[in-house]
Scaffold this motif. Structure first.
Motif, PDB file in Angstrom:
ATOM      1  N   SER A   1       0.810  -1.223   0.000  1.00 54.31           N
ATOM      2  CA  SER A   1       0.000   0.000   0.000  1.00 54.31           C
ATOM      3  C   SER A   1       0.844   1.274   0.000  1.00 54.31           C
ATOM      4  N   SER A   2       2.144   1.145  -0.219  1.00 52.67           N
ATOM      5  CA  SER A   2       3.010   2.318  -0.281  1.00 52.67           C
ATOM      6  C   SER A   2       2.904   2.968  -1.660  1.00 52.67           C
ATOM      7  N   SER A   3       3.350   4.211  -1.750  1.00 55.54           N
ATOM      8  CA  SER A   3       3.270   4.952  -3.017  1.00 55.54           C
ATOM      9  C   SER A   3       4.666   5.423  -3.422  1.00 55.54           C
ATOM     10  N   ALA A   4       4.814   5.764  -4.702  1.00 59.13           N
ATOM     11  CA  ALA A   4       6.112   6.220  -5.201  1.00 59.13           C
ATOM     12  C   ALA A   4       5.910   7.378  -6.166  1.00 59.13           C
ATOM     13  N   ALA A   5       6.885   8.282  -6.190  1.00 61.32           N
ATOM     14  CA  ALA A   5       6.817   9.446  -7.079  1.00 61.32           C
ATOM     15  C   ALA A   5       8.224   9.924  -7.389  1.00 61.32           C
ATOM     16  N   LEU A   6       8.353  10.678  -8.483  1.00 54.65           N
ATOM     17  CA  LEU A   6       9.643  11.242  -8.856  1.00 54.65           C
ATOM     18  C   LEU A   6       9.961  12.484  -8.024  1.00 54.65           C
ATOM     19  N   VAL A   7      11.186  12.545  -7.526  1.00 52.62           N
ATOM     20  CA  VAL A   7      11.693  13.758  -6.876  1.00 52.62           C
ATOM     21  C   VAL A   7      12.423  14.597  -7.918  1.00 52.62           C
ATOM     22  N   SER A   8      13.172  13.908  -8.775  1.00 49.00           N
ATOM     23  CA  SER A   8      13.853  14.503  -9.924  1.00 49.00           C
ATOM     24  C   SER A   8      13.839  13.422 -11.003  1.00 49.00           C
ATOM     25  N   PRO A   9      14.244  13.734 -12.233  1.00 54.80           N
ATOM     26  CA  PRO A   9      14.115  12.749 -13.318  1.00 54.80           C
ATOM     27  C   PRO A   9      14.706  11.375 -13.039  1.00 54.80           C
TER      28      PRO A   9
END
Length: 275
Positions: free
Chosen positions: A222-230
């Motif tokens: 149930s964790s999420s992930a996203a870009l901080v930089s490219p």
């Protein structure tokens, strides 16, 4: 070259008459001492701008750009800042090179000049939508600052393309560094190249207590992930996933903190999956 002039008299026998260094005009010839050299009566230097005729482009690995001109150009005058990659002949999506690795030695003077772009430039190109994703989306604009010929004539300003040949990106991205912060409850992953945001899937990560023969492991659910930089992905651990990790005595120390990412966790801008 030095020529021997032979005059055929009425007798029909050939006799050497002298050494020539010029043209024969009528019945007279311009004699020059053997081993001598002539100086022209006038001299006009090359004043024609060199023209870029074609170019090769590779966006795979370290990348490569090779430029072919219609005459010899001086390697020491080349400047990547005078080159702009375009997605169409007229312009479209563009990127101006800022630097690269190349030779400025006189030995590199030639009709073909090559350079390896900066990694930052290559990564930036991959982030421009529709740019250099095929040969027909790879054109080059060269300015007068791009290079000069052996007489100092700056390059003709031209748009050239498409790239031929063109080598696409087929290299899979890799994780270059990994950090787990159990205070902020995040996992930071750094990659060797830009990552395509929609491809990121946090459920393709598993946290283990050992790399060789783990006795405990947890797949994130149930964790999420996203870009901080490219090229930097941050996974925000959910409370549920974090408690499942802790209750199994995983990540209690650096030695018991390991991460497994499947190929489906992320892909680069060309669609190459993680390796």
């Amino acid at each position: 070259c030095v020529l021997m002039l032979f005059v055929v008299p009425a007798s029909g026998h050939c006799e050497a008459a002298g050494v020539l260094g010029g043209d024969v005009v009528g019945d007279s010839e311009w004699a020059m001492p053997t081993g001598g050299a002539l100086s022209g009566a006038g001299y006009e230097p090359d004043r024609v701008a060199p023209r870029l005729m074609s170019f090769n482009l590779s966006v795979d690995g370290a990348g490569l750009l090779a430029l072919t001109f219609d005459e010899t150009v001086m390697a020491s005058t080349r400047s990547p800042a005078g080159l702009v990659l375009q997605s169409t002949l007229a312009g479209g999506g563009t990127f101006a090179f800022t630097g690269g690795v190349y030779s400025v030695s006189p030995a590199a003077d030639a009709t073909v000049l090559s350079f390896v772009p900066l990694k930052a430039d290559l990564d930036a190109i991959k982030l421009v939508a529709g740019l250099a994703v095929s040969n027909v989306s790879s054109y080059l604009h060269i300015t007068a600052a791009g290079v000069a010929d052996m007489f100092g004539n700056p390059a003709a300003v031209l748009n050239v393309g498409p790239a031929n040949p063109y080598v696409p990106d087929t290299t899979a991205p890799q994780v270059s560094a990994l950090y787990l912060d159990l205070t902020a409850n995040v996992i930071d992953l750094y990659f060797t190249e830009p990552i395509y945001t929609p491809s990121i899937n946090a459920t393709e990560l598993q946290v283990l207590n050992s790399s060789a023969a783990p006795s405990a492991a947890v797949w994130l659910a149930s964790s999420s992930a996203a870009l901080v930089s490219p090229s930097h992905v941050r996974v925000s651990l959910s409370v549920a996933d974090l408690n499942r990790i802790k209750i199994r005595h995983i990540a209690l120390t650096n030695a018991t903190t390991w991460l497994l990412a499947t190929a489906a966790f992320a892909a680069d801008m060309a669609g190459n999956k993680l390796s």
